[in-house]
Design a protein around this motif. Sequence first.
Motif, PDB file in Angstrom:
ATOM      1  N   GLN A 183       0.835  -1.191   0.000  1.00 39.19           N
ATOM      2  CA  GLN A 183       0.000   0.000   0.000  1.00 39.19           C
ATOM      3  C   GLN A 183       0.877   1.251   0.000  1.00 39.19           C
ATOM      4  OE1 GLN A 183      -2.671   0.211   3.283  1.00 39.19           O
ATOM      5  NE2 GLN A 183      -3.760   2.032   2.530  1.00 39.19           N
ATOM      6  N   TYR A 184       0.572   2.186  -0.934  1.00 41.07           N
ATOM      7  CA  TYR A 184       1.360   3.417  -1.065  1.00 41.07           C
ATOM      8  C   TYR A 184       0.798   4.485  -0.134  1.00 41.07           C
ATOM      9  CZ  TYR A 184       3.141   7.752  -3.070  1.00 41.07           C
ATOM     10  OH  TYR A 184       3.722   8.980  -3.259  1.00 41.07           O
ATOM     11  N   SER A 185       1.684   5.065   0.666  1.00 42.27           N
ATOM     12  CA  SER A 185       1.270   6.134   1.590  1.00 42.27           C
ATOM     13  C   SER A 185       2.041   7.399   1.223  1.00 42.27           C
ATOM     14  CB  SER A 185       1.567   5.733   3.035  1.00 42.27           C
ATOM     15  OG  SER A 185       2.945   5.423   3.169  1.00 42.27           O
TER      16      SER A 185
END
Length: 600
Positions: free
Chosen positions: A128-130
């Motif tokens: 997941q990209y934050s």
Amino acid sequence: MGPQATPQKQMQPGPQMNQGPMVQPGQPPQVQPPIQMKHMQAGQPPVNGFSTPQPQMPQQANAVVPGHNRNNLSQGMDSSGVNEFATIPSPAPRRIGSMSQSDGRQAAAVPGAAVEQRMPRLAPQSDQYSPCSRELSTYGGVDLSALSKLGAELERWKPDVPLIQELGNIDISALTRSLQSGIHGEVRLALDTLAAVSCSPNQHHFLQLRYCEDLVDALIECAEDQVEMLAEHTVEVSDEIQLASYEDVVRACRIERFAVKDIPVFGTAEYELDRAVDRLVCVTTILRNVSFPGEGNDNHSVLADELVIKFLCVLIRYLGTRTMLLRSQSNTLDLMKDVVVLLSNIAGSVEIPGREQALCLLQFLLTFAPTPNPTVSDGTLFFTPYEPSLHAYLPHAVDALAKLLARDEPNRSHYKTVFALDSNSTPAYELLTRAFALAISPLPDKAKERSRPTSFPSLVEVRKPFLMQGLLSAEILASIAPGHDVGIAKAWLTCGNGLAHTLYKMIRELSQLYEQPQVHGGPRAPPRKDPELVYIVVVAVSLLRRLAEKSRDPNDLSSSLPANTVPAPHALLDSLSMPAPEWAKDDVLQQLTTFFNLGK
């Protein structure tokens, strides 16, 4: 150990361990012959750093069993030999990075679990990209301020051309020979030195071309070589000269700045072409720098030579017929600025060699005129106004045009021929109309004059130097223009920009300003009349009268000028009431009267 000492036992591979005489029990040990030792030393590499034979301790009686086959190295070495090997110190230093058999066995004995314990374990990464929404100090995680400081330091300490104060005595003859040699290093040194000398504040004290034998010839020859190289690697797209306007080149330069530049590899053809462009632009810069007038500087006569003019015309032709001759828009812009300033400085001394050169110079100067070119809408001609922020080099072009046209012969004859041949173009006399548009472009616009603050000086005062040159060029072009049957002069006079009213309004304002001069230099200073205002008024009146004469048919007395081109009759009375003797001496009042009579 006594005299019966023998050399130390040498460790050899398996088959060689069984070679040599066997020692019998009860017999004294024998000394090994030196020849055999040398043979063994030459055939075997040193073991564990031993390179010379060492003295051997007395052997045990039961150390060797006759007839027994030793299959490996461990069986061939007894306990006493191992003890001797371990206790005798090595005379040679141990090599760094070497590993003994015991070290190897210890490394092999380390379990894999211990290695894993010493290796750090990476945390499992999430898919997941934050994003970082509060990243304000850097640009996408890159600290550009640090890179900017590093680049500034590199630029600061990068070797560059020494200053004029650091060059010492400069041998112009040696620099000339360097240019003539054609060696890249010599040519670069000569061009860098000449550029540094020419751009110095007092360059006329250093570089006077009349005392520099063959320097201009060497510069032109060097530039011609670069032009030929560039022309061979470009495509010819047109037989006629089609130069891009100054505005288009400036816009292309701004777009080019945001593009990623491909730096060619050293030694390739593209690299050599880029260096050829650098040398060519450097030559034009040197010629421009030495052309500026100064005390004791008479370089104009040398720079106006036929060799220089023909080279400039060839360069202009290649620019207009080839695709990207200088390989980038920034190089093209630099060259255009150098050449137009050079022509502005030396045009008063130029004698154009031929009609082809006159056409090349005219087309080059027209690239600095406001764009678009003069257009016709609903039968009315419109000229594009001059914008100082866009047309920074238009004054130089106007000045060069006036100086080229003002010289009677042979320049005036060449341009008459060029404009006569322009009558066959479509539309007719397009080149002549574009030249006239360039000449009158310094005239102030009525709308801009009204919006200008009263505390600022008038546009005429600001543009006075090249306004005088523009009116002179326009008056010469009006004299070259054809008669009423073609209608070119009438189209100019009745243009949508209101040329006639603009000229007459300027005449009235400048004449009144000359009659009532403003006080400069303090309240006690006497008012000074500006003679340049008289020149502008005289040339503007002459231009009006000439355009009116060529707009009306002299054989048809009933024909007259359009009513919107002639001012009201009371304006003539105001003009005739000017008391200064300069108006009568220069026939200003008589020419104004002629202009009003042509409008009846």
